[in-house]
Design a protein around this motif. Structure first.
Motif, PDB file in Angstrom:
ATOM      1  N   THR A 197     -57.563 -13.103 -50.004  1.00 48.56           N
ATOM      2  CA  THR A 197     -56.299 -13.769 -50.332  1.00 48.56           C
ATOM      3  C   THR A 197     -55.714 -13.078 -51.556  1.00 48.56           C
ATOM      4  O   THR A 197     -56.247 -13.216 -52.653  1.00 48.56           O
ATOM      5  CB  THR A 197     -56.505 -15.262 -50.631  1.00 48.56           C
ATOM      6  OG1 THR A 197     -57.148 -15.884 -49.519  1.00 48.56           O
ATOM      7  CG2 THR A 197     -55.174 -15.940 -50.903  1.00 48.56           C
ATOM      8  N   ASP A 211     -57.414 -23.018 -57.513  1.00 42.48           N
ATOM      9  CA  ASP A 211     -56.905 -23.304 -56.164  1.00 42.48           C
ATOM     10  C   ASP A 211     -57.832 -22.735 -55.098  1.00 42.48           C
ATOM     11  O   ASP A 211     -58.092 -23.380 -54.074  1.00 42.48           O
ATOM     12  CB  ASP A 211     -55.500 -22.718 -56.004  1.00 42.48           C
ATOM     13  CG  ASP A 211     -54.446 -23.502 -56.778  1.00 42.48           C
ATOM     14  OD1 ASP A 211     -54.770 -24.617 -57.244  1.00 42.48           O
ATOM     15  OD2 ASP A 211     -53.322 -22.990 -56.913  1.00 42.48           O
ATOM     16  N   ALA A 212     -58.334 -21.513 -55.312  1.00 40.17           N
ATOM     17  CA  ALA A 212     -59.219 -20.883 -54.331  1.00 40.17           C
ATOM     18  C   ALA A 212     -60.525 -21.661 -54.185  1.00 40.17           C
ATOM     19  O   ALA A 212     -61.055 -21.819 -53.078  1.00 40.17           O
ATOM     20  CB  ALA A 212     -59.496 -19.437 -54.733  1.00 40.17           C
ATOM     21  N   LEU A 214     -60.982 -24.893 -54.731  1.00 37.28           N
ATOM     22  CA  LEU A 214     -60.697 -26.144 -54.022  1.00 37.28           C
ATOM     23  C   LEU A 214     -60.522 -25.902 -52.524  1.00 37.28           C
ATOM     24  O   LEU A 214     -61.006 -26.691 -51.700  1.00 37.28           O
ATOM     25  CB  LEU A 214     -59.439 -26.791 -54.608  1.00 37.28           C
ATOM     26  CG  LEU A 214     -59.598 -27.364 -56.020  1.00 37.28           C
ATOM     27  CD1 LEU A 214     -58.233 -27.723 -56.604  1.00 37.28           C
ATOM     28  CD2 LEU A 214     -60.494 -28.588 -55.995  1.00 37.28           C
ATOM     29  N   ARG A 215     -59.855 -24.814 -52.154  1.00 39.27           N
ATOM     30  CA  ARG A 215     -59.709 -24.492 -50.729  1.00 39.27           C
ATOM     31  C   ARG A 215     -61.069 -24.223 -50.099  1.00 39.27           C
ATOM     32  O   ARG A 215     -61.344 -24.654 -48.970  1.00 39.27           O
ATOM     33  CB  ARG A 215     -58.796 -23.273 -50.550  1.00 39.27           C
ATOM     34  CG  ARG A 215     -57.329 -23.539 -50.820  1.00 39.27           C
ATOM     35  CD  ARG A 215     -56.467 -22.408 -50.247  1.00 39.27           C
ATOM     36  NE  ARG A 215     -56.827 -21.117 -50.811  1.00 39.27           N
ATOM     37  CZ  ARG A 215     -56.264 -20.606 -51.901  1.00 39.27           C
ATOM     38  NH1 ARG A 215     -55.336 -21.296 -52.559  1.00 39.27           N
ATOM     39  NH2 ARG A 215     -56.621 -19.414 -52.339  1.00 39.27           N
ATOM     40  N   ALA A 216     -61.921 -23.504 -50.825  1.00 41.49           N
ATOM     41  CA  ALA A 216     -63.258 -23.193 -50.296  1.00 41.49           C
ATOM     42  C   ALA A 216     -64.091 -24.454 -50.113  1.00 41.49           C
ATOM     43  O   ALA A 216     -64.820 -24.598 -49.123  1.00 41.49           O
ATOM     44  CB  ALA A 216     -63.958 -22.219 -51.233  1.00 41.49           C
ATOM     45  N   ARG A 218     -62.969 -27.465 -49.499  1.00 41.95           N
ATOM     46  CA  ARG A 218     -62.447 -28.233 -48.366  1.00 41.95           C
ATOM     47  C   ARG A 218     -62.784 -27.590 -47.032  1.00 41.95           C
ATOM     48  O   ARG A 218     -62.978 -28.281 -46.033  1.00 41.95           O
ATOM     49  CB  ARG A 218     -60.932 -28.396 -48.503  1.00 41.95           C
ATOM     50  CG  ARG A 218     -60.497 -29.338 -49.620  1.00 41.95           C
ATOM     51  CD  ARG A 218     -59.023 -29.684 -49.477  1.00 41.95           C
ATOM     52  NE  ARG A 218     -58.186 -28.499 -49.702  1.00 41.95           N
ATOM     53  CZ  ARG A 218     -57.612 -28.195 -50.861  1.00 41.95           C
ATOM     54  NH1 ARG A 218     -57.817 -28.984 -51.923  1.00 41.95           N
ATOM     55  NH2 ARG A 218     -56.858 -27.125 -50.974  1.00 41.95           N
ATOM     56  N   ALA A 219     -62.870 -26.258 -46.994  1.00 43.48           N
ATOM     57  CA  ALA A 219     -63.007 -25.552 -45.722  1.00 43.48           C
ATOM     58  C   ALA A 219     -64.443 -25.492 -45.210  1.00 43.48           C
ATOM     59  O   ALA A 219     -64.671 -25.511 -43.994  1.00 43.48           O
ATOM     60  CB  ALA A 219     -62.453 -24.132 -45.858  1.00 43.48           C
ATOM     61  N   HIS A 342     -64.883 -15.433 -50.687  1.00 42.28           N
ATOM     62  CA  HIS A 342     -63.429 -15.410 -50.849  1.00 42.28           C
ATOM     63  C   HIS A 342     -63.089 -14.432 -51.969  1.00 42.28           C
ATOM     64  O   HIS A 342     -63.575 -14.572 -53.089  1.00 42.28           O
ATOM     65  CB  HIS A 342     -62.907 -16.796 -51.206  1.00 42.28           C
ATOM     66  CG  HIS A 342     -63.141 -17.824 -50.146  1.00 42.28           C
ATOM     67  ND1 HIS A 342     -62.194 -18.168 -49.217  1.00 42.28           N
ATOM     68  CD2 HIS A 342     -64.241 -18.592 -49.872  1.00 42.28           C
ATOM     69  CE1 HIS A 342     -62.673 -19.107 -48.420  1.00 42.28           C
ATOM     70  NE2 HIS A 342     -63.912 -19.378 -48.795  1.00 42.28           N
TER      71      HIS A 342
END
Length: 389
Positions: A197, A211-212, A214-216, A218-219, A342
């Motif tokens: 990203t 942000d990265a 938090l996305r990780a 959740r995913a 990521h």
């Protein structure tokens, strides 16, 4: 401390040990290339204890780049022998040591070894010096190797020198050591999926990393190991995350200035039913396995010392990490199970990274000062750090 297999469990490095012992029987130097997780740090020194060239009283010096790695290696080897640190396996770091008359393996940091060899150039009573994780290429490690090779050629032709690394230009180091034999070991890493990203250069690295992460979370399931350049960025990301994550997720900083108890807490497994986010500097690139971590979030940045000849001082700058460094970081996600990495840059940008970290110099032309500015090599213009690419 780091979680490892039981002492009796077979490790990939075991298959390479006969070849390594034969190489050191035949010559004074060798290079061992073994991927992360092979077990080289804790298996090799113990395997050399019975080597005929070492003798009954000879000692082995194992150099580690950081105190955390030195403590972890000493504790693991001592546990393998059913002992405590300070018996057969000892530890010598700045401001503390656990050494006794029974000690035959001394785990030391690179700076401590430099002082040891300057005080005793002949390295009396020492039969072997092992440079672990040499790919990190610090000035202390390079100076230590130069002094050890000098002692070997001029004072101690019986001294064995072994250089070990996971991501090392083995042929180049072999030539430096007089065409030393290269021994390679297979690793036992699990597959890691890499997701890129590209970060907006107008955003602060702390905001992008939060942000990265938090996305990780959740995913995918599992704990997260996030790499940041320094403790300032770690504190700011921790503050951003504290307001946005669930109560069952623990935030654990990990950097060299932390007290040992807090470092141990960071690398300990997360309690059952919880997850952990470890915010680390490059201290976590090597010699650590954190149980439960299967997600790595990499900023792609690292803080490195750079010597300024004009003022005669060394300063810290934030630079792009080398390709070997980011590969090491990626491998942390696959130590115990399949994982995900990521990266906050485009896939194409990876090929532009320096292959290896060069000691005393930034890993890429564009560097970022630890004081909040960056210096672009082509123009020497300073900009706010958050505006750097």
């Amino acid at each position: 401390m780091a979680t490892n297999p039981s002492p009796s469990a077979a490790l990939p490095i075991d298959a390479a040990l006969p070849g390594l012992l034969a190489a050191l029987d035949a010559g004074p130097s060798a290079v061992l290339v073994a991927p992360p997780g092979a077990g080289k740090t804790t298996r090799v020194p113990l395997a050399l204890l019975d080597a005929p060239w070492l003798g009954a009283a000879g000692r082995i010096i194992l150099l580690e780049p950081r105190r955390l790695a030195a403590r972890g290696a000493a504790e693991r080897m001592a546990a393998t022998l059913g002992q405590r640190v300070g018996e057969t396996v000892g530890l010598r770091v700045r401001l503390g040591s656990k050494i006794s008359r029974a000690t035959r393996i001394e785990v030391v940091t690179e700076g401590v070894f430099t002082r040891m060899i300057l005080d005793d150039p002949e390295l009396s009573g020492i039969g072997a010096v092992i440079f672990d994780e040499f790919h990190e290429r610090s000035l202390d490690a390079d100076l230590g190797l130069a002094l050890a090779l000098d002692a070997q050629s001029g004072l101690r032709d019986d001294l064995r020198i072994l250089v070990m690394s996971a991501t090392l230009d083995g042929a180049r180091v072999s030539r430096l050591m007089g065409d030393a034999r290269i021994v390679e070991s297979e690793g036992r890493a699990y597959p890691v999926e890499t997701r890129h990203t590209e970060r907006d250069p107008n955003r602060r690295i702390e905001d992008a990393m939060a942000d990265a992460i938090l996305r990780a979370l959740r995913a995918d399931p599992g704990s997260v190991l996030a790499f940041l350049p320094g403790q300032g960025e770690i504190r700011r990301v921790a503050s951003l995350l504290a307001e946005r994550i669930d109560e069952n997720i623990e935030i654990a900083p990990l950097y060299g200035a932390l007290p040992p108890a807090e470092q141990d807490r960071a690398v300990a497994p997360a309690p059952p039913g919880t997850r952990k986010v470890v915010l680390a500097t490059s201290i976590a690139e090597t010699s650590l396995t954190i149980e439960g971590v299967r997600i790595v979030v990499d900023s792609g940045l690292s803080r490195v010392p750079v010597y300024e000849p004009g003022i005669g001082l060394t300063r810290l700058v934030t630079a792009r990490a080398s390709r070997a460094s980011v590969d090491q970081r990626r491998g942390r996600a696959g130590r115990t199970e399949p994982g995900i990495c990521h990266r906050l840059w485009s896939e194409a940008a990876t090929s532009a990274l320096e292959p290896f970290t060069r000691p005393g110099s930034p890993a890429a032309p564009s560097t970022h000062s630890s004081r909040g500015t960056c210096v672009t090599a082509s123009t020497r213009r300073r900009r706010p750090m958050w505006r750097c690419p």
